[in-house]
Design a protein around this motif. Structure first.
Motif, PDB file in Angstrom:
ATOM      1  N   PHE A 102      91.083  12.498  13.180  1.00 31.58           N
ATOM      2  CA  PHE A 102      90.939  11.761  11.931  1.00 31.58           C
ATOM      3  C   PHE A 102      91.159  10.270  12.166  1.00 31.58           C
ATOM      4  N   PRO A 106      97.928  22.227  16.633  1.00 31.03           N
ATOM      5  CA  PRO A 106      96.597  21.934  16.094  1.00 31.03           C
ATOM      6  C   PRO A 106      96.598  20.792  15.075  1.00 31.03           C
ATOM      7  N   SER A 107      97.653  20.677  14.296  1.00 36.23           N
ATOM      8  CA  SER A 107      97.714  19.589  13.307  1.00 36.23           C
ATOM      9  C   SER A 107      97.657  18.222  13.989  1.00 36.23           C
ATOM     10  N   LEU A 115      94.348  25.136   8.471  1.00 39.08           N
ATOM     11  CA  LEU A 115      94.770  25.762   9.724  1.00 39.08           C
ATOM     12  C   LEU A 115      94.801  27.274   9.585  1.00 39.08           C
ATOM     13  N   HIS A 132      88.848  23.675  18.642  1.00 38.96           N
ATOM     14  CA  HIS A 132      88.716  22.221  18.694  1.00 38.96           C
ATOM     15  C   HIS A 132      87.573  21.747  17.799  1.00 38.96           C
ATOM     16  N   ARG A 180      94.026  17.526  14.947  1.00 39.27           N
ATOM     17  CA  ARG A 180      93.276  17.116  13.759  1.00 39.27           C
ATOM     18  C   ARG A 180      93.620  15.675  13.378  1.00 39.27           C
ATOM     19  N   TYR A 207      86.407  23.272  15.118  1.00 38.75           N
ATOM     20  CA  TYR A 207      86.844  23.417  13.725  1.00 38.75           C
ATOM     21  C   TYR A 207      87.829  22.316  13.330  1.00 38.75           C
ATOM     22  N   LEU A 208      88.758  21.992  14.213  1.00 43.39           N
ATOM     23  CA  LEU A 208      89.780  20.992  13.893  1.00 43.39           C
ATOM     24  C   LEU A 208      89.201  19.599  13.745  1.00 43.39           C
ATOM     25  N   THR A 209      88.238  19.272  14.593  1.00 43.52           N
ATOM     26  CA  THR A 209      87.719  17.904  14.592  1.00 43.52           C
ATOM     27  C   THR A 209      86.473  17.715  13.738  1.00 43.52           C
TER      28      THR A 209
END
Length: 144
Positions: free
Chosen positions: A136, A128-129, A101, A91, A132, A93-95
């Motif tokens: 965003f 996960p996309s 990915l 989470h 993200r 890393y994604l945000t």
């Protein structure tokens, strides 16, 4: 084989040094809350991969079966604690990064991006996309 044994020896020594500096002991009162201590040890030992049962048990100066039994009494396991650590790291890393990915799946120690996608569905109920994209949109919509 020799390189792997040297790595394990160095990792074990490092784990002992970290825990010695923090004086993590297991008295009766603390055994009731072992899972948070194990999570802290997992975070401290985290390198290119997540630590395994042998390394965590050795770092905590417990036999691996004892560690398993104590965690089982708390209704958890090392794999569940590692999975939660992976989820939190994913989470973050994604945000908070622009990593792909595929790069994130490698950093999490997963075998492929599709494994990361499956984990995302299990953790958040969506890929996960989508996590993200939501982060965003929230950054773009936030008042300046």
């Amino acid at each position: 084989m020799l390189v792997a044994m040297a790595f394990i020896s160095v990792a074990t020594t490092t784990a002992r040094q970290v825990l010695d500096s923090q004086d993590i002991g297991l008295d009766c009162a603390e055994r009731a809350r072992l899972a948070p201590q194990v999570a802290a040890v997992v975070a401290q030992l985290r390198g290119r991969t997540f630590p395994d049962l042998d390394l965590v048990a050795d770092a905590m100066r417990l036999h691996k079966r004892t560690l398993q039994r104590l965690l089982n009494r708390e209704g958890t396991s090392l794999s569940a604690i590692v999975d939660e650590a992976r989820q939190l790291e994913a989470h973050r890393y994604l945000t908070g990064t622009a990593l792909s990915l595929n790069q994130i799946s490698e950093l999490l120690g997963l075998s492929s991006q599709s494994a990361f996608t499956r984990c995302g569905h299990r953790w958040w109920g969506r890929p996960p996309s989508a996590i993200r994209a939501t982060a965003f949109r929230a950054r773009v919509a936030a008042p300046q």
